[in-house]
Design an enzyme around this catalytic site. Structure first.
Site, PDB file in Angstrom:
ATOM      1  N   ARG A  90      59.017  60.532  -3.821  1.00 42.54           N
ATOM      2  CA  ARG A  90      58.470  59.475  -3.315  1.00 42.54           C
ATOM      3  C   ARG A  90      57.709  58.600  -2.067  1.00 42.54           C
ATOM      4  NH1 ARG A  90      64.703  58.956  -1.867  1.00 42.54           N
ATOM      5  NH2 ARG A  90      64.009  61.359  -1.186  1.00 42.54           N
ATOM      6  N   SER A 128      70.085  57.940  -3.170  1.00 41.50           N
ATOM      7  CA  SER A 128      71.332  57.686  -3.094  1.00 41.50           C
ATOM      8  C   SER A 128      72.456  57.240  -1.711  1.00 41.50           C
ATOM      9  CB  SER A 128      71.815  59.227  -2.934  1.00 41.50           C
ATOM     10  OG  SER A 128      71.248  59.860  -4.559  1.00 41.50           O
TER      11      SER A 128
HETATM   12  P1  ADP Z   1      68.728  66.207  -2.519  1.00 42.93           P
HETATM   13  O1  ADP Z   1      70.052  66.934  -2.181  1.00 42.93           O
HETATM   14  O2  ADP Z   1      68.589  67.745  -3.812  1.00 42.93           O
HETATM   15  O3  ADP Z   1      67.092  65.657  -2.577  1.00 42.93           O
HETATM   16  P2  ADP Z   1      68.711  63.902  -4.158  1.00 42.93           P
HETATM   17  O4  ADP Z   1      69.756  63.774  -5.405  1.00 42.93           O
HETATM   18  O5  ADP Z   1      68.986  63.420  -3.336  1.00 42.93           O
HETATM   19  O6  ADP Z   1      68.714  65.652  -4.004  1.00 42.93           O
HETATM   20  O7  ADP Z   1      67.523  64.312  -5.052  1.00 42.93           O
HETATM   21  C1  ADP Z   1      66.946  65.170  -6.241  1.00 42.93           C
HETATM   22  C2  ADP Z   1      65.579  65.122  -6.147  1.00 42.93           C
HETATM   23  O8  ADP Z   1      65.249  63.534  -7.414  1.00 42.93           O
HETATM   24  C3  ADP Z   1      64.164  65.157  -5.022  1.00 42.93           C
HETATM   25  O9  ADP Z   1      63.521  65.579  -5.472  1.00 42.93           O
HETATM   26  C4  ADP Z   1      64.253  63.862  -4.742  1.00 42.93           C
HETATM   27  O10 ADP Z   1      62.617  63.211  -3.578  1.00 42.93           O
HETATM   28  C5  ADP Z   1      64.168  62.841  -5.729  1.00 42.93           C
HETATM   29  N1  ADP Z   1      64.224  62.066  -5.802  1.00 42.93           N
HETATM   30  C6  ADP Z   1      65.471  60.457  -6.048  1.00 42.93           C
HETATM   31  N2  ADP Z   1      65.104  59.899  -5.560  1.00 42.93           N
HETATM   32  C7  ADP Z   1      64.277  59.278  -5.456  1.00 42.93           C
HETATM   33  C8  ADP Z   1      63.154  58.176  -6.236  1.00 42.93           C
HETATM   34  N3  ADP Z   1      63.655  57.225  -6.431  1.00 42.93           N
HETATM   35  N4  ADP Z   1      61.903  58.276  -6.660  1.00 42.93           N
HETATM   36  C9  ADP Z   1      61.381  59.487  -7.379  1.00 42.93           C
HETATM   37  N5  ADP Z   1      62.437  60.856  -7.022  1.00 42.93           N
HETATM   38  C10 ADP Z   1      63.430  60.549  -7.087  1.00 42.93           C
END
Ligand code: ADP
Length: 160
Positions: A90, A128
């Site tokens: 992001r 999230s």
């Molecule tokens: P983690 O706890 O492993 O970071 P997440 O569920 O928060 O897992 O995120 C999983 C992946 O998705 C990560 O690579 C995160 O950077 C990406 N991600 C989360 N939100 C977005 C978004 N809005 N746009 C692009 N990538 C995202």
């Protein structure tokens, strides 16, 4: 067949995740979403709830499947017969941690590569955690999470 694993907590899946999934599914023959059973974070949704919400959200994409895993990501990759990880980026704030994870994975498994997809601009702020905060204060969630997640998120917040 090219297979890639998209790992994460997905607590819950957002439209930002969905956008990455959709784009990855156009690049690879098959994308496995790996929902992490993370023992160091206490999630709002159980592992089963997170997996089921994702299954619902991606049901219209043929070449995507959803599974849970615990332990090391590189072991899950081996199980799925792939060496490709997908992660979303992001902002610069994601970069340090993502780079560290990609490099440490390569230290233990030399053939593993991480493919970074940059966020679509409209989701660059979305996480999230933000979605959970919005849900707590009754903000309309339609621009933030797949439709199937909205009622589950509201229910969960009402029970807290
Ligand atoms: P983690 O706890 O492993 O970071 P997440 O569920 O928060 O897992 O995120 C999983 C992946 O998705 C990560 O690579 C995160 O950077 C990406 N991600 C989360 N939100 C977005 C978004 N809005 N746009 C692009 N990538 C995202």
């Amino acid at each position: 067949m090219s297979v890639a694993v998209y790992p994460g907590s997905f607590d819950p899946v957002t439209l930002g995740h969905y956008d990455i999934i959709k784009r990855a599914s156009a690049i690879f023959d098959h994308v496995v979403i790996g929902v992490l059973n993370n023992t160091s974070k206490i999630p709002l949704f159980s592992l089963e709830e997170r997996v089921n919400m994702l299954k619902d959200a991606v049901s219209s994409i043929d070449n995507v499947s959803v599974e849970s895993f615990d332990g090391l990501l590189i072991d899950f990759l081996k199980e799925k017969n792939t060496n490709v990880i997908i992660r979303g980026l992001r902002a610069l704030t994601d970069f340090d941690l993502e780079m560290q994870m990609a490099q440490s994975n390569r230290m233990v498994a030399k053939d593993v590569d991480t493919v970074f997809l940059s966020t679509s601009l409209e989701y660059s702020y979305l996480s999230s955690s933000i979605v959970k905060e919005y849900a707590r204060y009754g903000v309309d969630l339609k621009n933030f999470v797949p439709e199937c997640v909205t009622s589950k998120l509201i229910d969960k917040m009402n029970k807290l």
